[in-house]
Design a protein around this motif. Sequence first.
Motif, PDB file in Angstrom:
ATOM      1  N   ASP A 193       6.684 -11.868   8.972  1.00 35.35           N
ATOM      2  CA  ASP A 193       5.746 -11.445   7.942  1.00 35.35           C
ATOM      3  C   ASP A 193       6.550 -10.986   6.738  1.00 35.35           C
ATOM      4  N   ASN A 250       1.951  -0.332   7.660  1.00 35.45           N
ATOM      5  CA  ASN A 250       1.398  -1.538   8.270  1.00 35.45           C
ATOM      6  C   ASN A 250       1.487  -1.325   9.772  1.00 35.45           C
ATOM      7  N   TYR A 274       1.279  -3.049  13.619  1.00 37.03           N
ATOM      8  CA  TYR A 274       1.347  -4.245  14.448  1.00 37.03           C
ATOM      9  C   TYR A 274       1.081  -3.818  15.884  1.00 37.03           C
ATOM     10  N   LYS A 276       0.316  -8.153  16.798  1.00 34.97           N
ATOM     11  CA  LYS A 276      -0.706  -8.628  15.868  1.00 34.97           C
ATOM     12  C   LYS A 276      -0.873  -7.606  14.750  1.00 34.97           C
ATOM     13  N   LYS A 277      -0.818  -8.082  13.514  1.00 33.21           N
ATOM     14  CA  LYS A 277      -0.985  -7.200  12.369  1.00 33.21           C
ATOM     15  C   LYS A 277      -2.450  -6.784  12.240  1.00 33.21           C
ATOM     16  N   LYS A 309      -5.175  -5.877   9.879  1.00 36.44           N
ATOM     17  CA  LYS A 309      -5.497  -6.024   8.460  1.00 36.44           C
ATOM     18  C   LYS A 309      -6.190  -4.784   7.927  1.00 36.44           C
ATOM     19  N   GLY A 310      -5.784  -4.347   6.740  1.00 41.23           N
ATOM     20  CA  GLY A 310      -6.400  -3.211   6.087  1.00 41.23           C
ATOM     21  C   GLY A 310      -5.854  -1.863   6.506  1.00 41.23           C
ATOM     22  N   ASN A 363      -2.942  -0.701   6.108  1.00 44.09           N
ATOM     23  CA  ASN A 363      -2.086  -0.170   5.043  1.00 44.09           C
ATOM     24  C   ASN A 363      -2.874   0.289   3.812  1.00 44.09           C
ATOM     25  N   GLN A 364      -4.181   0.223   3.860  1.00 42.62           N
ATOM     26  CA  GLN A 364      -5.017   0.693   2.744  1.00 42.62           C
ATOM     27  C   GLN A 364      -5.618   2.062   3.008  1.00 42.62           C
ATOM     28  N   GLU A 409      -9.039  -5.217  15.229  1.00 38.19           N
ATOM     29  CA  GLU A 409      -9.644  -5.076  13.910  1.00 38.19           C
ATOM     30  C   GLU A 409      -9.891  -3.603  13.622  1.00 38.19           C
TER      31      GLU A 409
END
Length: 158
Positions: free
Chosen positions: A51, A88, A90, A100-101, A103-104, A106-107, A141
């Motif tokens: 990544d 982030n 994983y 598996k990353k 998503k979101g 890191n926000q 998720e």
Amino acid sequence: ATTVSAQNQVDTAFQQSNTAFKVRLERDTASQGERNTRLTFSGNDKIILSDSVFCSWLEIRFRDMNKDGFNDVLIFESSGARANELYNLYLYQEEKKTFKKVKGFNQRPNLDTTSIKGVLAATILTGTIYYQFFQLSHSGELVDLGITEEDKDLHRKE
């Protein structure tokens, strides 16, 4: 975990599920943009995930974020005002021996586990402290639970 650091690279080795894993963060010195670091996961000396991420400094942390008994990997992204740190995430996928990353992830600043399995809390430090709650689903998720609490007295709630 064993960590070796150089100015533009961090390598960490660890054992999990009878697999020897390595995580490498390598600064892309030619990049000035949003993705300035190459991230590589290896398992038993084979690359299993690559990544590109942004890292203001190179840091790798291990923590069981979904409370499944296995360490997940947190890669530091940046820190905003008042120590609002972003990472982030994983998640370790035991059945596939990979990561598996999420998503979101890191926000949301200062995301951490709670006493409830699969529920995470973001602690947002401003003039007051805000807590936002998320569920980390079995598929990896991040789901906003729509719950926000405000602590005007600046007392940390557990």
